[in-house]
Design a protein around this motif. Structure first.
Motif, PDB file in Angstrom:
ATOM      1  N   GLU A 209       0.422  -1.197  -0.186  1.00  0.00           N
ATOM      2  CA  GLU A 209      -0.390  -0.450  -0.109  1.00  0.00           C
ATOM      3  C   GLU A 209       0.891   1.197  -0.118  1.00  0.00           C
ATOM      4  O   GLU A 209       0.090   2.350  -0.697  1.00  0.00           O
ATOM      5  N   ASN A 210       2.399   1.285   0.389  1.00  0.00           N
ATOM      6  CA  ASN A 210       3.610   1.906   0.236  1.00  0.00           C
ATOM      7  C   ASN A 210       3.806   2.584  -1.207  1.00  0.00           C
ATOM      8  O   ASN A 210       5.020   1.279  -1.077  1.00  0.00           O
TER       9      ASN A 210
ATOM     10  N   LYS B  73      15.809   7.502   3.917  1.00  0.00           N
ATOM     11  CA  LYS B  73      14.595   7.270   4.929  1.00  0.00           C
ATOM     12  C   LYS B  73      13.810   5.561   4.531  1.00  0.00           C
ATOM     13  O   LYS B  73      13.346   5.091   5.270  1.00  0.00           O
ATOM     14  N   SER B  74      14.635   5.636   3.371  1.00  0.00           N
ATOM     15  CA  SER B  74      13.533   4.388   3.229  1.00  0.00           C
ATOM     16  C   SER B  74      14.716   3.184   2.070  1.00  0.00           C
ATOM     17  O   SER B  74      15.272   3.824   1.028  1.00  0.00           O
ATOM     18  N   MET B  75      14.530   2.104   1.849  1.00  0.00           N
ATOM     19  CA  MET B  75      14.247   0.976   0.370  1.00  0.00           C
ATOM     20  C   MET B  75      13.796   1.194  -0.688  1.00  0.00           C
ATOM     21  O   MET B  75      12.393   1.539  -0.007  1.00  0.00           O
ATOM     22  N   TYR B  76      13.833   0.607  -1.350  1.00  0.00           N
ATOM     23  CA  TYR B  76      12.054   0.319  -2.309  1.00  0.00           C
ATOM     24  C   TYR B  76      12.761  -1.150  -3.346  1.00  0.00           C
ATOM     25  O   TYR B  76      13.711  -1.403  -3.451  1.00  0.00           O
ATOM     26  N   ILE B  77      10.997  -2.010  -3.633  1.00  0.00           N
ATOM     27  CA  ILE B  77      11.089  -3.023  -3.907  1.00  0.00           C
ATOM     28  C   ILE B  77      10.377  -2.439  -5.148  1.00  0.00           C
ATOM     29  O   ILE B  77       9.210  -1.311  -5.874  1.00  0.00           O
ATOM     30  N   VAL B  78      10.834  -2.698  -6.154  1.00  0.00           N
ATOM     31  CA  VAL B  78      10.155  -2.454  -7.825  1.00  0.00           C
ATOM     32  C   VAL B  78       9.025  -3.405  -7.727  1.00  0.00           C
ATOM     33  O   VAL B  78       9.075  -4.587  -8.738  1.00  0.00           O
ATOM     34  N   LEU B  79       8.472  -2.318  -8.469  1.00  0.00           N
ATOM     35  CA  LEU B  79       6.870  -3.229  -8.848  1.00  0.00           C
ATOM     36  C   LEU B  79       6.525  -3.667  -9.973  1.00  0.00           C
ATOM     37  O   LEU B  79       5.837  -4.298 -10.320  1.00  0.00           O
TER      38      LEU B  79
ATOM     39  N   MET C  12      21.169  -0.527   1.361  1.00  0.00           N
ATOM     40  CA  MET C  12      22.893   0.064   1.758  1.00  0.00           C
ATOM     41  C   MET C  12      22.632   1.498   2.689  1.00  0.00           C
ATOM     42  O   MET C  12      23.114   0.781   3.617  1.00  0.00           O
ATOM     43  N   ALA C  13      21.895   2.771   2.071  1.00  0.00           N
ATOM     44  CA  ALA C  13      21.819   3.742   3.208  1.00  0.00           C
ATOM     45  C   ALA C  13      20.894   3.294   4.375  1.00  0.00           C
ATOM     46  O   ALA C  13      21.238   4.019   4.809  1.00  0.00           O
ATOM     47  N   LEU C  14      19.847   2.858   4.024  1.00  0.00           N
ATOM     48  CA  LEU C  14      18.620   2.408   5.031  1.00  0.00           C
ATOM     49  C   LEU C  14      19.581   1.595   5.893  1.00  0.00           C
ATOM     50  O   LEU C  14      19.548   1.780   7.134  1.00  0.00           O
ATOM     51  N   ILE C  15      20.813   0.376   5.337  1.00  0.00           N
ATOM     52  CA  ILE C  15      21.095  -0.118   6.513  1.00  0.00           C
ATOM     53  C   ILE C  15      22.274   0.600   7.502  1.00  0.00           C
ATOM     54  O   ILE C  15      22.588  -0.118   8.918  1.00  0.00           O
ATOM     55  N   ASP C  16      23.556   1.150   6.977  1.00  0.00           N
ATOM     56  CA  ASP C  16      23.808   1.453   7.105  1.00  0.00           C
ATOM     57  C   ASP C  16      24.083   3.059   7.744  1.00  0.00           C
ATOM     58  O   ASP C  16      24.756   4.116   8.455  1.00  0.00           O
ATOM     59  N   HIS C  17      22.948   3.481   7.469  1.00  0.00           N
ATOM     60  CA  HIS C  17      22.757   5.080   8.050  1.00  0.00           C
ATOM     61  C   HIS C  17      23.618   6.588   7.232  1.00  0.00           C
ATOM     62  O   HIS C  17      23.124   7.411   7.286  1.00  0.00           O
TER      63      HIS C  17
ATOM     64  N   ARG D  91       9.812  -0.836   9.697  1.00  0.00           N
ATOM     65  CA  ARG D  91       9.332  -2.007   8.763  1.00  0.00           C
ATOM     66  C   ARG D  91      10.490  -3.157   8.404  1.00  0.00           C
ATOM     67  O   ARG D  91      10.259  -4.587   8.128  1.00  0.00           O
ATOM     68  N   PHE D  92      11.004  -2.542   7.600  1.00  0.00           N
ATOM     69  CA  PHE D  92      12.347  -3.466   7.563  1.00  0.00           C
ATOM     70  C   PHE D  92      13.213  -4.242   8.850  1.00  0.00           C
ATOM     71  O   PHE D  92      12.997  -5.378   8.396  1.00  0.00           O
ATOM     72  N   VAL D  93      13.388  -3.919   9.741  1.00  0.00           N
ATOM     73  CA  VAL D  93      13.733  -4.529  11.065  1.00  0.00           C
ATOM     74  C   VAL D  93      12.341  -5.809  11.395  1.00  0.00           C
ATOM     75  O   VAL D  93      12.577  -7.256  11.515  1.00  0.00           O
ATOM     76  N   PHE D  94      11.173  -5.327  10.852  1.00  0.00           N
ATOM     77  CA  PHE D  94      10.167  -6.108  11.107  1.00  0.00           C
ATOM     78  C   PHE D  94      10.075  -7.464  10.167  1.00  0.00           C
ATOM     79  O   PHE D  94      10.654  -9.126  10.995  1.00  0.00           O
TER      80      PHE D  94
END
Length: 130
Positions: A21-22, A40-46, A71-76, A98-101
């Motif tokens: 939905e996001n 702030k986010s990573m992305y999945i190509v739909l 990468m940037a989401l994981i290591d800030h 959400r990534f951690v979840f």
């Protein structure tokens, strides 16, 4: 030949996020983010295709099921490359919470993210090593 063999094992994240939905939508030529931006986010190509690069250097081209921005989401750290839509695209945006979840609840998701990182590292090593 080795690159072709690796593509056979290229993880697809499409199934996990097909009812997302996001959603972020891009028109051909638009930037998802540029090198140096905060993450702030990573992305999945739909749907659609994107190019990952820096200036005239192209690191990767992504199709549906692909992952970008992890990468940037994981290591800030700031974004390491610029991502441009080659066609109209839709992407699922995944923030850090959400990534951690997902990594806790779906171990195969975490393993597939590690596979993507490993494949990209090997590809970069091959580019640098010539």
């Amino acid at each position: 030949m080795q690159g072709e063999a690796q593509d056979i094992f290229k993880p697809s994240f499409l199934g996990l996020f097909k009812n997302e939905e996001n959603i972020v939508s891009l028109k051909a030529g638009e930037l998802l983010f540029k090198k140096g931006d905060p993450a702030k986010s990573m992305y999945i190509v739909l749907s659609g295709e994107l190019r990952v690069g820096d200036g005239n250097t192209i690191f990767d081209q992504l199709a549906p099921g692909g992952l970008v921005g992890e990468m940037a989401l994981i290591d800030h750290a700031p974004r390491a490359a610029t991502v441009t839509a080659l066609t109209d695209c839709t992407l699922a945006a995944i923030d850090e919470k959400r990534f951690v979840f997902l990594t806790q609840q779906t171990p195969s998701f975490a393993l597939n993210v590690m596979r993507v990182l490993s494949q990209r590292l090997r590809r970069m090593d091959a580019m640098v090593g010539g």
